[in-house]
Write an enzyme that holds these catalytic residues in place. Structure first.
Site, mmCIF file in Angstrom:
data_model
loop_
_atom_site.group_PDB
_atom_site.id
_atom_site.type_symbol
_atom_site.label_atom_id
_atom_site.label_comp_id
_atom_site.label_asym_id
_atom_site.label_seq_id
_atom_site.Cartn_x
_atom_site.Cartn_y
_atom_site.Cartn_z
ATOM 1 N N TRP A 88 6.656 -105.392 -59.681
ATOM 2 C CA TRP A 88 5.709 -106.493 -59.922
ATOM 3 C C TRP A 88 4.469 -106.318 -59.072
ATOM 4 O O TRP A 88 3.349 -106.581 -59.526
ATOM 5 C CB TRP A 88 6.385 -107.843 -59.669
ATOM 6 C CG TRP A 88 7.541 -108.063 -60.589
ATOM 7 C CD1 TRP A 88 8.850 -108.173 -60.240
ATOM 8 C CD2 TRP A 88 7.502 -108.174 -62.026
ATOM 9 N NE1 TRP A 88 9.623 -108.336 -61.367
ATOM 10 C CE2 TRP A 88 8.830 -108.345 -62.465
ATOM 11 C CE3 TRP A 88 6.473 -108.142 -62.963
ATOM 12 C CZ2 TRP A 88 9.161 -108.489 -63.815
ATOM 13 C CZ3 TRP A 88 6.797 -108.277 -64.311
ATOM 14 C CH2 TRP A 88 8.127 -108.455 -64.721
ATOM 15 N N ASP A 115 2.742 -113.729 -54.393
ATOM 16 C CA ASP A 115 3.576 -113.918 -55.587
ATOM 17 C C ASP A 115 4.983 -114.249 -55.086
ATOM 18 O O ASP A 115 5.673 -113.401 -54.558
ATOM 19 C CB ASP A 115 3.566 -112.624 -56.420
ATOM 20 C CG ASP A 115 4.563 -112.658 -57.582
ATOM 21 O OD1 ASP A 115 5.187 -113.713 -57.823
ATOM 22 O OD2 ASP A 115 4.700 -111.611 -58.251
ATOM 23 N N LYS A 154 12.524 -118.085 -62.331
ATOM 24 C CA LYS A 154 13.439 -117.439 -61.391
ATOM 25 C C LYS A 154 14.147 -118.464 -60.487
ATOM 26 O O LYS A 154 15.265 -118.255 -60.092
ATOM 27 C CB LYS A 154 12.707 -116.412 -60.533
ATOM 28 C CG LYS A 154 11.887 -115.394 -61.311
ATOM 29 C CD LYS A 154 12.726 -114.248 -61.851
ATOM 30 C CE LYS A 154 11.992 -113.375 -62.851
ATOM 31 N NZ LYS A 154 10.706 -112.860 -62.410
HETATM 32 C C1 LIG Z 1 9.562 -111.958 -62.947
HETATM 33 C C2 LIG Z 1 8.486 -111.712 -61.986
HETATM 34 C C3 LIG Z 1 7.139 -111.652 -62.367
HETATM 35 C C4 LIG Z 1 6.697 -111.742 -63.815
HETATM 36 O O1 LIG Z 1 6.788 -113.006 -64.266
HETATM 37 P P1 LIG Z 1 6.371 -113.385 -65.776
HETATM 38 O O2 LIG Z 1 6.459 -114.874 -65.719
HETATM 39 O O3 LIG Z 1 7.354 -112.729 -66.677
HETATM 40 O O4 LIG Z 1 4.995 -112.903 -66.023
HETATM 41 C C5 LIG Z 1 6.185 -111.465 -61.395
HETATM 42 N N1 LIG Z 1 6.531 -111.339 -60.105
HETATM 43 C C6 LIG Z 1 7.813 -111.371 -59.695
HETATM 44 C C7 LIG Z 1 8.129 -111.221 -58.245
HETATM 45 C C8 LIG Z 1 8.827 -111.565 -60.617
HETATM 46 O O5 LIG Z 1 10.106 -111.602 -60.225
#
Ligand SMILES: *Cc1c(COP(=O)(O)O)cnc(C)c1O
Length: 362
Positions: free
Chosen positions: A107, A174, A198
């Site tokens: 990511w 993030d 998540k």
């Molecule tokens: C799953 C994830 C993403 C991507 O998320 P989307 O909502 O599918 O765009 C980005 N960063 C991390 C750390 C993730 O686990």
């Protein structure tokens, strides 16, 4: 309507993932009749008083649970954290300026790529040399960068920052896969963003928690849809927000508050992680794939020391009602995602299976 009252599946899915049972029940009820209104949550206006209250409550809970400073704003947008990868440089990198990133996984790599589309981007730290199995330490963040971006928890590889670096420039993080799993000092971050699916709710929305003072300084003209300042000023109602995803996120945050908030969640998450990692370390058949000091509390990655035993192990955990522990294709082996809503009883079931398998095959 008949609804099973218990579920025997131990859901380790990396995302979308397990949410509390009571959240599913309340959400199901609201689809049929939202708060006794005779209307479904899916058919009311996002401008109606009842939905405005949902949005306000979801925003307030994000700030309250994370202890955010009063002036911080919360918006819930569509597009996933992946759109966030592009919105971050658009909103924080000055025209002719530059950004700095730590690359700690897949990511993070995508975030770097999106920043490069916008302007000069420096990767100041990376763990790519060892397939992202550790968190880089001891690097210098350039003081002339417009911001430093990191990924608090690397969902695919199973590493997590235990401490965030001191930064001379605004920190942007993030936190998609560990937001609300532990306390964080929000004021240290100009922006925290996270895809809901998540640890916060269903797929369909991404939360942005930010200091509005830091926005609007890039000299760049932005589409209002890509402008965080605009979404903040319009209180997340510039266009139709992802109504149902925001509602279910609100329910999950209410559950989190009721169960003691992020401090208690951290204790439960630490206990679950310890139970599983201790088992991985005790049984020679299993091996963790990351540096021990950087192990994620959310996503535990491990392999079998003899891969030919995998089919036998797979049959055994499936039989025990475990779901979703196959590792990501880039790591192989196994990944047990232990988000807030996964009870320790489910971890115990996995640990029991691992021990029984080791007894039979050791
Ligand atoms: C799953 C994830 C993403 C991507 O998320 P989307 O909502 O599918 O765009 C980005 N960063 C991390 C750390 C993730 O686990």
């Amino acid at each position: 309507m008949t609804v099973a009252t218990t579920t025997k599946v131990h859901n380790y899915s990396a995302g979308p993932c397990i949410l509390p049972r009571e959240v599913f029940e309340k959400a199901a009820e609201a689809v049929l009749d939202f708060e006794g209104s005779g209307l479904s949550i899916l058919e009311i206006s996002h401008r109606s008083k009842p939905f405005e209250a949902v949005m306000a409550k979801a925003q307030a809970l994000v700030k309250e649970l994370l202890g955010a400073p009063d002036n911080y704003q919360v918006v819930f947008l569509g597009g996933g954290a992946s759109l966030g990868f592009h919105m971050v440089p658009l909103n924080y990198m000055k025209l002719g300026g530059k950004s700095a990133y730590a690359n700690t996984g897949e990511w993070a790599t995508r975030a770097v790529k999106e920043s490069k589309l916008v302007g000069e981007t420096i990767v100041v730290a990376s763990s790519e040399d060892k397939n992202f199995s550790y968190i880089p330490k001891g690097y210098t963040i350039p003081s002339d960068a417009d911001y430093f971006h990191l990924t608090s928890n690397n969902t695919i590889f199973g590493t997590q920052y235990k401490h965030f670096p001191q930064s001379p420039v605004p920190l942007i993080c993030d936190m998609s896969s560990d937001i609300f799993s532990r306390p964080v000092k929000v004021k240290d971050f100009a922006l925290i963003y996270a895809g809901a699916q998540k640890n916060m709710g269903p797929a369909g929305t991404t939360v942005y928690l930010f200091d509005p003072e830091r926005l609007g300084q890039t000299g760049r003209k932005l589409s209002p849809m890509l402008d965080l300042k605009n979404h903040g000023a319009k209180e997340s109602m510039y266009n139709t927000p992802p109504v149902f995803a925001v509602y279910v996120s609100m329910l999950t945050l209410e559950w989190l508050k009721k169960t003691g908030g992020v401090a208690e969640a951290e204790k439960r998450n630490a206990a679950k992680a310890k139970l599983l990692y201790d088992t991985i370390d005790r049984l020679p058949l299993f091996k963790g794939t990351t540096a021990v000091e950087d192990r994620s509390m959310m996503n535990a990655t491990f392999v079998m020391s003899d891969a030919s035993l995998e089919p036998g192990f797979d049959a055994m955990w499936k039989e025990a009602g475990i779901s979703g522990i196959r590792g990501h294709r880039s790591v192989g082996g196994y990944r047990a995602s232990m988000y807030n809503a996964l009870p320790i009883e489910s971890v115990q079931v996995l640990v029991d299976v691992m021990e029984e398998f080791a007894r039979k095959n050791g």
